[in-house]
Scaffold this motif. Structure first.
Motif, PDB file in Angstrom:
ATOM      1  N   ARG A   1      70.653  16.506 -30.275  1.00 26.87           N
ATOM      2  CA  ARG A   1      69.810  17.658 -29.941  1.00 26.87           C
ATOM      3  C   ARG A   1      68.563  17.183 -29.200  1.00 26.87           C
ATOM      4  O   ARG A   1      67.856  16.302 -29.658  1.00 26.87           O
ATOM      5  CB  ARG A   1      69.395  18.390 -31.212  1.00 26.87           C
ATOM      6  CG  ARG A   1      68.691  19.679 -30.926  1.00 26.87           C
ATOM      7  CD  ARG A   1      68.549  20.444 -32.187  1.00 26.87           C
ATOM      8  NE  ARG A   1      69.635  21.397 -32.239  1.00 26.87           N
ATOM      9  CZ  ARG A   1      69.480  22.636 -32.690  1.00 26.87           C
ATOM     10  NH1 ARG A   1      68.341  23.012 -33.181  1.00 26.87           N
ATOM     11  NH2 ARG A   1      70.474  23.471 -32.686  1.00 26.87           N
ATOM     12  N   ARG A   2      68.306  17.787 -28.080  1.00 25.51           N
ATOM     13  CA  ARG A   2      67.150  17.401 -27.262  1.00 25.51           C
ATOM     14  C   ARG A   2      66.004  18.379 -27.495  1.00 25.51           C
ATOM     15  O   ARG A   2      66.179  19.425 -28.084  1.00 25.51           O
ATOM     16  CB  ARG A   2      67.534  17.383 -25.793  1.00 25.51           C
ATOM     17  CG  ARG A   2      68.614  16.381 -25.511  1.00 25.51           C
ATOM     18  CD  ARG A   2      68.819  16.227 -24.018  1.00 25.51           C
ATOM     19  NE  ARG A   2      69.949  15.378 -23.747  1.00 25.51           N
ATOM     20  CZ  ARG A   2      69.851  14.072 -23.547  1.00 25.51           C
ATOM     21  NH1 ARG A   2      68.683  13.483 -23.575  1.00 25.51           N
ATOM     22  NH2 ARG A   2      70.926  13.363 -23.291  1.00 25.51           N
TER      23      ARG A   2
ATOM     24  N   ARG B   1      58.861  18.756 -20.869  1.00 23.05           N
ATOM     25  CA  ARG B   1      57.678  17.892 -20.879  1.00 23.05           C
ATOM     26  C   ARG B   1      57.338  17.546 -19.441  1.00 23.05           C
ATOM     27  O   ARG B   1      58.121  16.886 -18.745  1.00 23.05           O
ATOM     28  CB  ARG B   1      57.953  16.624 -21.682  1.00 23.05           C
ATOM     29  CG  ARG B   1      58.147  16.948 -23.138  1.00 23.05           C
ATOM     30  CD  ARG B   1      58.420  15.716 -23.926  1.00 23.05           C
ATOM     31  NE  ARG B   1      58.724  16.112 -25.300  1.00 23.05           N
ATOM     32  CZ  ARG B   1      58.263  15.479 -26.345  1.00 23.05           C
ATOM     33  NH1 ARG B   1      57.510  14.416 -26.210  1.00 23.05           N
ATOM     34  NH2 ARG B   1      58.570  15.897 -27.545  1.00 23.05           N
ATOM     35  N   THR B   2      56.188  18.018 -18.992  1.00 19.77           N
ATOM     36  CA  THR B   2      55.766  17.785 -17.614  1.00 19.77           C
ATOM     37  C   THR B   2      54.564  16.846 -17.615  1.00 19.77           C
ATOM     38  O   THR B   2      53.796  16.802 -18.576  1.00 19.77           O
ATOM     39  CB  THR B   2      55.378  19.103 -16.933  1.00 19.77           C
ATOM     40  OG1 THR B   2      54.327  19.706 -17.676  1.00 19.77           O
ATOM     41  CG2 THR B   2      56.559  20.051 -16.865  1.00 19.77           C
TER      42      THR B   2
END
Length: 52
Positions: free
Chosen positions: A4-5, A10-11
């Motif tokens: 699971r990610r 995320r920038t």
């Protein structure tokens, strides 16, 4: 089963932004005068029954 990610993207931070921002700036002592100004700045219909 797949791993699971993270659900949020995320920038990288915006160029020129502070990576460790400081806390909130301290309030000045002029809040009393601002409060008085806000109490005076009310719509005209708020004063409809105040005339004695």
């Amino acid at each position: 089963m797949t791993e699971r990610r993270h659900r949020r993207v995320r920038t990288p931070p915006a160029p020129g932004s502070d990576p460790l921002p400081g806390g909130e700036p301290e309030q000045s002592d002029s809040t009393d005068s601002n409060d008085e100004q806000l109490r005076r700045d009310v719509p005209p219909h708020w004063h409809a029954g105040d005339e004695d």
